[in-house]
Structure formats: structure tokens, C-alpha cells
Write an enzyme that holds these catalytic residues in place. Structure first.
Site, PDB file in Angstrom:
ATOM      1  N   ASP A 187       0.853  -1.190   0.000  1.00  0.00           N
ATOM      2  CA  ASP A 187       0.000   0.000   0.000  1.00  0.00           C
ATOM      3  C   ASP A 187       0.890   1.241   0.000  1.00  0.00           C
ATOM      4  OD1 ASP A 187      -2.663   1.367   0.386  1.00  0.00           O
ATOM      5  OD2 ASP A 187      -1.625   2.058   2.194  1.00  0.00           O
ATOM      6  N   GLU A 282      -2.036  -1.293  -5.970  1.00  0.00           N
ATOM      7  CA  GLU A 282      -3.292  -0.708  -6.433  1.00  0.00           C
ATOM      8  C   GLU A 282      -3.111  -0.053  -7.804  1.00  0.00           C
ATOM      9  OE1 GLU A 282      -5.771   0.742  -2.617  1.00  0.00           O
ATOM     10  OE2 GLU A 282      -3.864   1.753  -2.920  1.00  0.00           O
ATOM     11  N   ASP A 381      -3.245   1.422   7.098  1.00  0.00           N
ATOM     12  CA  ASP A 381      -2.460   1.144   5.894  1.00  0.00           C
ATOM     13  C   ASP A 381      -2.074  -0.328   5.809  1.00  0.00           C
ATOM     14  OD1 ASP A 381      -2.502   3.818   5.030  1.00  0.00           O
ATOM     15  OD2 ASP A 381      -0.844   4.329   6.357  1.00  0.00           O
TER      16      ASP A 381
END
Length: 429
Positions: A187, A282, A381
Site C-alpha cells: 500500500d 493498487e 495502511d
């Protein structure tokens, strides 16, 4: 035989070579602009697409008529036209994110490209080497690492720290076999630069500038603003020598900051690619994330300065550059990169027995994720990185770019179901 590896070295030209290279850099920039204007004019007036092969004939004529173009090596001019071809090809390619080719301003980084056949490299000793460039002679550079392949192209460029020579080399290296190492989800954030699902603490990027460097940069920016105002008011906009010195000092600090950021990024991506067999990240749209909140005159935005600071923090962490580096480093080290849809990763419970999506579990921008259904608590996170890993495992490395615009919140899972909790019906009165 195309270049599959890049090498960049610090170059140390003599005083005369520095003057020649500076002139070539401005000529290369002007040649790019002229060639681009010629293509745009022919398309607008005649709907005719001009390519590098035909423009090279025009370049040969211009070299005989204009001395400032004739001083630039012919091989460099031809490489510039080929680069313009690639810029147009990338623009026409629907799968490429490049926009229409743009003009290069005077403040653009100086760069002179050469084909591999036009250069020759010889090693002087363990730490130094020389490259022979057309019409320039031998240029010394620091041999910080072996080139390790056949040179296919070379580019001489200058930034705030000085001159550099870059080589595109063909090494013939094949992608490594799968390394069989564990998977992870990554992340990318702002408060925590990187949080890996297999780790208990985030990886924080060190400050790219010290306190004194930040103060120095701020003072130089203020001085530059005053000097530009004076130049416009009293000198017709002509830059003075002092103003150019100020710009050079600013460039040195900003280049130092960029180099430190790049150093952290390379170390991070190399470590991830070497020590993991599957890496999930992502599919971030950085351009959309960093849009200005300024708005328009009729509809001005809110919290513009706060949004500008957030945009700088996002760009300082370079999520796009991290993804680009992971794409080629995973192939080199036998791992796989999986890009997953980013929707609701910060609102999904990381507990395998729950896995429910609820915005109430992550209120505001706090660092704590507390599931309102099962009571699972974790760093926000780290919880997102766990969800990214789970999605990457389910995807199994297949292409999921077609889901980037999907608005549904239902996420398929194995052995469990992740879906947003349906709103509770209002009680009838």
C-alpha cells in the site's frame, strides 16, 4: 537487437566540451520544436502525416543552409526525429498514456541523443572510462558500474548536478524463473510511504531535504521571484546574470532532492522484487488524484492550499515511478506484479473470517482501522495492504485492467464474501 537495460554515468567534460555540449543541447531543443511545428502545420493545412524519413531529407538541406543546425552532429539530429516518431506513436497508441507531443521550453533539461553506431567506449582504469562522440572527441565519465552489453544508443544530458552520459545496452538477459517466494500486498500512502502486508511497521522515506536545505530553497525561490519582477519592470524581461545564477542554485537543490527520492525508490522496488514471488499493488490514477482544487472563477474551489500540499505529498512518493520500476524488476528477479482495483481497500476488513466493507470502520483519515462488525483492529495502511494481497492472490496474475472503471462494490472471494453492508431499512412510522 534492442536495448533492454539502461546505464547512467556522471560525465566530466572539459571547459571547451562543456561549451559545445551546451550549444548542442539548445540546438537539439530547437530542432525538436521546429520539426514538431512542421508536422502540425502540414497536418492542419493538408492532412498530411510527416515522418522522420522524409524530415531527414529536409534536415540535410537545413544543415547546409543554417550554420547553427550544421554544428549539431547529423546522427544526433536524426535521432531527434526518430524520437519524435516514437512520441507520435505513443500518442496514437490507445494503450499508452502519453499525450500529444509538446514543445520544449528553454528551461527544459539539455539532452543530445546519439545512435550506438556513432559512439565508442574505452576503459581507462577500474573507475574511469571515455566515450568518443562525433565532432566532440573523447568525453571522460565515471565508470561506476560495468555497461554489461552492446551499446545501442547514448544520450548526453545535463541537470542541476552537471553532465551525464546514458547508454541503452542490449544484455540479452532472460527473465528469471519463478523464485517461489511468498506473496505480499503493498500500500502506497502519504503518512506511511509504503506498508507491506508481511511486515509490522511501515517503510518511511527519509526527508529528501534537510531543514537548512528547505530554508535555503525557500530563500532562493523568493529571490528568484524578486529578480524576475525586476527584470520585467526594468530590463524588458531579459534575465540578468544574477538571476541565472539563482536559477542554477535552485536547480542544484531540487536535483539533489530528486536523486534522494529516486535512491529510496530503487532500493524499495529492488527489495520487493527480490524477496517476494507475488506483489500486489493498487491501480492508482495519479493524474486524477492530484488534480487541483482551484476550480473556476464562477465556481471557486475550497481548501485549495491544503489540496495543493496533499498533491505535493502524493507526487513526492512517486507511486507511478514505483509501479514502472516494479514492472521490469519483477521480470528480472522471477516474481510477478499484479495490479488490483483500488476501490474500498481502506474500508474492507482484513480479517479472513469477516471481510466486510463498511466506511464506518475507517472514519476520517485516522491511522486506526476498527471493524464495526467483528471488532478487528489494525493499522489502516497495513489493513489495506492485507486486502491488496488477498485480491492479488485471487487474481492469480491475470489481467484485470478491464475492471478499472467498474463501480460495483461486490468483490469475489474464495470461502468468504465481501460486500458492503446493505443500509438498514427505515422503521415504518
Amino acid at each position: 537487437m534492442k536495448a533492454d537495460m539502461g546505464r547512467r554515468y556522471r560525465a566530466y567534460p572539459t571547459g571547451d566540451q562543456d561549451e559545445v555540449l551546451t550549444g548542442w543541447g539548445h540546438t537539439a531543443r530547437a530542432l525538436w520544436n521546429v520539426a514538431l511545428e512542421q508536422r502540425v502545420y502540414l497536418w492542419e493545412q493538408r492532412r498530411y502525416s510527416l515522418r522522420a524519413i522524409e524530415q531527414s531529407r529536409h534536415l540535410t538541406s537545413a544543415r547546409h543552409e543554417l550554420d547553427w543546425i550544421g554544428q549539431l552532429p547529423a546522427q544526433a539530429g536524426q535521432q531527434i526525429l526518430r524520437s519524435l516518431d516514437r512520441a507520435y506513436d505513443n500518442f496514437w497508441n490507445p494503450g499508452h498514456a502519453a499525450g500529444f507531443p509538446t514543445r520544449k521550453k528553454r528551461g527544459h533539461r539539455l539532452s543530445i541523443p546519439f545512435p550506438g553506431q556513432a559512439v565508442e567506449v574505452r576503459k581507462l582504469n577500474r573507475k574511469w572510462a571515455e566515450v568518443r562522440l562525433p565532432k566532440l572527441g573523447w568525453l571522460r565519465f565515471r565508470l561506476s558500474r560495468a555497461i554489461g552489453g552492446t551499446i545501442r544508443n547514448a544520450t548526453v544530458s545535463r541537470d542541476g548536478n552537471g553532465w551525464h552520459i546514458s547508454f541503452g545496452a542490449h544484455t540479452g538477459r532472460k527473465p528469471d524463473a519463478p523464485n517461489g517466494k511468498p506473496a505480499c500486498g503493498v500500500d502506497f500512502g502519504v503518512a506511511a510511504s509504503v506498508f507491506v502486508s508481511t511486515e509490522t511497521a511501515p517503510r518511511l522515506m527519509p526527508p529528501t531535504l534537510t531543514t537548512n536545505e528547505r530554508k535555503r530553497l525557500k530563500a532562493l525561490e523568493q529571490r528568484k521571484s524578486r529578480q524576475i519582477t525586476y527584470a520585467k519592470k526594468h530590463q524588458g524581461g531579459k534575465y540578468s546574470r544574477r538571476l541565472r545564477t539563482t536559477i542554477t542554485q535552485i536547480a542544484k537543490i531540487t536535483t539533489r532532492r530528486a536523486n534522494r527520492r529516486q535512491d529510496f525508490t530503487h532500493k524499495l522496488t529492488t527489495d520487493l522484487a527480490k524477496n517476494h514471488g507475488l506483489i500486489g499493488i493498487e491501480d492508482l490514477r495519479v493524474k486524477n488524484m492530484t488534480k487541483s482544487a482551484k476550480g473556476t472563477t464562477e465556481s471557486p474551489g475550497k481548501n485549495v492550499r491544503a489540496k495543493a500540499g496533499l498533491n505535493r505529498s502524493i507526487l513526492d512518493n512517486t507511486p507511478g515511478e514505483r509501479r514502472r520500476q516494479l514492472e521490469y524488476k519483477t521480470r528480472m528477479h522471477g516474481s510477478a506484479l499484479v495490479v488490483v482495483p483500488p476501490f474500498h481497500t481502506s474500508q474492507t476488513c482484513g480479517n479472513p473470517a469477516c471481510g466486510k466493507v463498511d466506511p464506518e470502520s475507517r472514519k476520517g483519515c485516522g491511522r486506526l482501522f476498527a471493524c464495526v462488525h467483528c471488532g478487528h483492529e489494525d493499522d489502516a495502511d497495513h489493513n489495506a495492504s492485507v486486502e491488496i494481497e488477498a485480491r492479488a492472490r485471487r487474481t492469480g496474475g491475470s489481467d484485470i485492467n478491464s475492471t478499472r472503471s467498474t463501480t460495483t462494490v461486490r468483490v469475489p472471494a474464495t470461502g468468504r464474501r465481501r460486500t458492503r453492508e446493505a443500509p438498514k431499512p427505515a422503521h415504518a412510522s
